[in-house]
Design a protein around this motif. Structure first.
Motif, short mmCIF file in Angstrom:
data_model
loop_
_atom_site.label_atom_id
_atom_site.label_comp_id
_atom_site.label_asym_id
_atom_site.label_seq_id
_atom_site.Cartn_x
_atom_site.Cartn_y
_atom_site.Cartn_z
N VAL A 198 0.90 -1.18 0.03
CA VAL A 198 0.06 0.08 -0.08
C VAL A 198 0.75 1.07 -0.02
O VAL A 198 0.81 2.18 -0.79
N ALA A 199 2.10 1.27 0.75
CA ALA A 199 2.90 2.08 1.04
C ALA A 199 3.37 2.71 -0.47
O ALA A 199 3.75 3.82 -1.11
N HIS A 200 3.78 1.58 -1.14
CA HIS A 200 4.43 1.57 -2.51
C HIS A 200 3.53 2.35 -3.47
O HIS A 200 3.77 3.00 -4.16
N GLY A 251 -5.42 5.19 23.63
CA GLY A 251 -5.08 6.66 23.23
C GLY A 251 -3.52 6.72 23.46
O GLY A 251 -3.08 7.70 22.44
N ALA A 252 -2.90 6.09 24.14
CA ALA A 252 -1.19 6.18 24.25
C ALA A 252 -0.81 5.67 22.85
O ALA A 252 0.24 6.34 22.28
N MET A 253 -1.45 4.74 22.36
CA MET A 253 -0.88 4.17 20.92
C MET A 253 -0.94 5.24 19.73
O MET A 253 -0.28 5.39 19.08
N TRP A 254 -2.40 5.76 19.98
CA TRP A 254 -2.94 6.79 19.05
C TRP A 254 -1.81 7.96 19.06
O TRP A 254 -1.46 8.74 18.06
N LEU A 255 -1.55 8.49 20.37
CA LEU A 255 -0.62 9.70 20.47
C LEU A 255 0.82 9.22 19.80
O LEU A 255 1.23 10.05 19.33
N GLN A 256 1.24 7.97 20.33
CA GLN A 256 2.49 7.67 19.69
C GLN A 256 2.62 7.68 17.95
O GLN A 256 3.45 8.19 17.50
N PHE A 257 1.69 7.29 17.59
CA PHE A 257 1.32 6.99 16.17
C PHE A 257 1.45 8.38 15.42
O PHE A 257 2.39 8.97 14.57
N ALA A 258 0.59 9.32 16.25
CA ALA A 258 0.60 10.77 15.72
C ALA A 258 1.91 11.46 15.91
O ALA A 258 2.42 12.26 14.97
N GLY A 259 2.51 11.27 16.96
CA GLY A 259 3.90 11.89 17.08
C GLY A 259 5.02 11.34 16.14
O GLY A 259 5.62 12.45 15.57
N VAL A 260 5.03 9.98 15.97
CA VAL A 260 5.86 9.77 14.99
C VAL A 260 5.68 10.20 13.40
O VAL A 260 6.50 10.63 12.75
N SER A 261 4.45 10.20 13.25
CA SER A 261 3.83 10.82 11.99
C SER A 261 4.10 12.25 11.77
O SER A 261 4.74 12.59 10.58
N ALA A 262 3.91 12.92 12.95
CA ALA A 262 4.16 14.53 12.72
C ALA A 262 5.83 14.67 12.56
O ALA A 262 6.11 15.67 11.94
N ILE A 289 4.01 6.05 7.47
CA ILE A 289 2.70 6.26 8.10
C ILE A 289 1.82 5.10 7.69
O ILE A 289 0.79 4.64 8.61
N ALA A 290 1.58 4.59 6.35
CA ALA A 290 0.47 3.87 5.81
C ALA A 290 0.52 2.56 6.74
O ALA A 290 -0.65 2.33 7.06
N PRO A 291 1.43 1.80 6.75
CA PRO A 291 1.35 0.34 7.35
C PRO A 291 0.63 0.47 8.82
O PRO A 291 -0.22 -0.19 9.05
N PRO A 292 1.48 1.47 9.65
CA PRO A 292 0.76 1.26 11.05
C PRO A 292 -0.63 1.97 11.13
O PRO A 292 -1.44 1.50 11.79
N GLY A 293 -0.80 3.13 10.29
CA GLY A 293 -1.92 3.52 10.20
C GLY A 293 -3.11 2.77 9.85
O GLY A 293 -4.33 2.63 10.26
N LEU A 294 -3.14 1.93 8.68
CA LEU A 294 -3.99 1.13 8.31
C LEU A 294 -4.25 -0.17 9.25
O LEU A 294 -5.53 -0.45 9.73
N LEU A 295 -3.06 -0.55 9.92
CA LEU A 295 -3.41 -1.69 10.85
C LEU A 295 -4.12 -1.11 12.08
O LEU A 295 -5.25 -1.97 12.76
N MET A 296 -3.69 0.00 12.51
CA MET A 296 -4.46 0.58 13.71
C MET A 296 -5.98 1.01 13.34
O MET A 296 -6.73 0.57 14.37
N THR A 297 -6.12 1.50 11.97
CA THR A 297 -7.56 1.60 11.77
C THR A 297 -8.32 0.63 11.83
O THR A 297 -9.43 0.37 12.22
N ALA A 298 -7.83 -0.61 11.23
CA ALA A 298 -8.42 -1.79 11.07
C ALA A 298 -8.88 -2.48 12.27
O ALA A 298 -9.76 -3.16 12.73
N SER A 299 -7.87 -2.17 13.30
CA SER A 299 -8.11 -2.87 14.66
C SER A 299 -9.23 -2.12 15.28
O SER A 299 -9.35 -2.55 16.51
#
Length: 519
Positions: A198-200, A251-262, A289-299
């Motif tokens: 997906v990222a590619h 919430g902590a996982m989403w914050l971590q993802f948002a911080g790394v993405s930012a 961003i895409a692989p963790p973002g997609l997996l977290m959204t699916a979760s």
């Protein structure tokens, strides 16, 4: 036929001069540097503290005991559970057949895979932005705490990362046949490597490549996915047992993802004016961003997310960071010999206004910043090499059992899945009477074996005089299943607690039936 993706424009002045033997040797050395230096750094860091003070955590214990099963038993197990790790278990079965070297043999494949991944990040950086950027990206990838952690873990994640990184390199080069094969193998090591596809695809959309490139990529990606269909079908039937323990991202996982993405977006902004900035951003940011973002959204619908499942996404962060560091060095006047530039002014705000730092001040300041970075990095590096960096320490639990148990004592696992704590220590386990066990892990083709009905467990427990119970730490949720309720109730009503040793991630409790605790 290959069609390399856009990389960077090269001015005529940047083209290499006519080769000579001396210049050719130096050029080969420089060309190898983006691969060799990160790989060497990863190898040295991976070997540092590899045994982790002799500790072993539960997932590594599963690798150990499954990979040591006879081949036919191993294959039979994969038909029921853990097929997603099947190729890795088969690889480790071969490793132990060649060299049963304890914790070093268990973790060395991950060390080597991390070195390979670091070389791949370096190669990508060099391809996109030049040799120095490649070296910096590869070394930065090596220094990331998560990279160091899984470089020393007897699981498949470092191997998956190496596969995805080199698959991404082949993608960037337009080597579509090899790309499809490497991504397919990566997916066989762990299915969530497919999220890199997906990222590619997002990279191609960012670069607005011609239709011909889309067609070739789609063919290679489709072939990779088709090749992993048998694993997907098999593991789909095992998903509930395989991932049933997971919860939805908090919430902590989403914050971590948002911080790394930012951080990734910020690095893109900082390097947008650099000649290779667009090419690096187009490849690295979707991968980050895409692989963790997609997996977290699916979760949110079906809990599947664990950060290590998409460890390879950190290669995107390393590429962006490597380019940013390369630009910072260039801006500081570290250019090719003969270039006449003035060193940039460094301005700081003081109580007396803005002050321009001289070279005599800038050098100590740079050293101070380097020390500060090391002061932050070193504690993390030491932490990931300690037993406390994992959820539990199976070795410490086994040693506690050996201290308290007597031959013939009953052993009870609270809950049943904690039987894995002793499966890697068969001699110790054989000294004890597993009163709840119906069929062994090998006989039942499972990871932890199967247990007797609740009534039978109670009867066998009450016939024992002394019980060694292996339990989760206090405060952990108690399993509501009837077998587990009966275990806890029988111990509370029919036995006296005579000792408790708390170790990292668990506890060993001694129960005696009737009378006192002495003798």
């Amino acid at each position: 036929m290959t069609s390399q993706l856009p990389i960077r424009e090269r001015a005529a002045a940047d083209r290499p001069p006519a080769p000579t033997p001396e210049r050719g040797a130096r050029r080969r050395t420089l060309t190898a540097a983006p691969l060799a230096l990160p790989a060497l750094a990863a190898l040295l860091l991976g070997l540092w503290g590899l045994t982790r003070q002799g500790s072993l955590w539960r997932d590594e214990s599963v690798t150990w005991q499954v990979a040591h099963r006879p081949l036919d038993d191993l294959v039979a197990l994969l038909g029921r559970i853990d097929a997603v790790h099947g190729l890795y278990y088969l690889l480790m079965h071969g490793v132990f057949a060649l060299w049963d070297g304890g914790l070093v043999a268990l973790r060395l494949p991950s060390v080597l895979a991390t070195a390979l991944a670091a070389a791949g990040v370096g190669a990508l950086g060099a391809l996109l932005a030049g040799r120095r950027a490649g070296v910096l990206a590869g070394v930065l990838f090596t220094l990331l705490p998560a990279t160091q952690q899984y470089a020393q873990e007897g699981r498949s994640y470092a191997l998956v990362t190496a596969g995805v990184v080199w698959g991404t390199y082949l993608f960037q080069r337009g080597k579509w046949s090899a790309y499809g094969v490497v991504l397919c193998l990566s997916c066989w090591l762990h299915e969530f490597a497919a999220l890199a596809l997906v990222a590619h695809g997002l990279t191609l959309a960012w670069l607005r490549v011609p239709r011909r490139t889309w067609l070739r990529w789609g063919t290679a990606a489709g072939a990779a996915l088709f090749g992993v269909v048998p694993l997907a079908v098999l593991s789909a039937g095992q998903a509930e047992r395989q991932l049933g323990w997971l919860g939805r991202p908090g919430g902590a996982m989403w914050l971590q993802f948002a911080g790394v993405s930012a951080l990734g977006v910020l690095l893109c902004r900082l390097t947008r004016r650099a000649a290779p900035g667009r090419a690096v951003s187009a490849l690295a940011l979707p991968l980050l961003i895409a692989p963790p973002g997609l997996l977290m959204t699916a979760s949110l619908l079906k809990p599947w997310y664990v950060d290590r499942y998409v460890l390879y996404s950190l290669a995107g962060l390393a590429l962006l960071g490597g380019l940013a560091l390369d630009r910072a060095l260039a801006d500081a006047g570290r250019l090719t010999p003969g270039a006449r530039v003035s060193a940039p002014e460094v301005r700081v705000v003081t109580a007396r206004g803005v002050r321009v730092l001289t070279a005599g001040v800038r050098v100590p300041l740079a050293c101070l910043m380097a020390v500060a970075v090391a002061a932050v990095w070193l504690p993390f590096s030491l932490e990931v090499r300690s037993p406390q960096s994992r959820k539990d320490d199976v070795a410490a639990i086994a040693h506690a059992v050996a201290r308290h148990a007597r031959p013939g004592d009953a052993v009870l696992f609270l809950p049943a899945r904690r039987r894995e704590w002793l499966m890697s220590y068969p001699r110790l386990y054989a000294r004890l009477d597993d009163v709840a066990l119906a069929r062994t892990p090998a006989a039942s083709r499972t990871l932890q074996g199967t247990e007797l009905p609740p009534g039978t467990i109670r009867h066998r427990l009450l016939s024992a005089n002394r019980v060694i119970a292996l339990a989760d730490p206090e405060g952990q949720p108690l399993d509501p299943f009837e077998e587990e309720v009966v275990k806890r109730r029988t111990l509370a009503e029919g036995f006296r607690e005579c000792g408790r040793e708390r170790v990292w991630g668990g506890q060993v409790v001694v129960y005696v039936r009737g009378g006192g605790c002495g003798g």
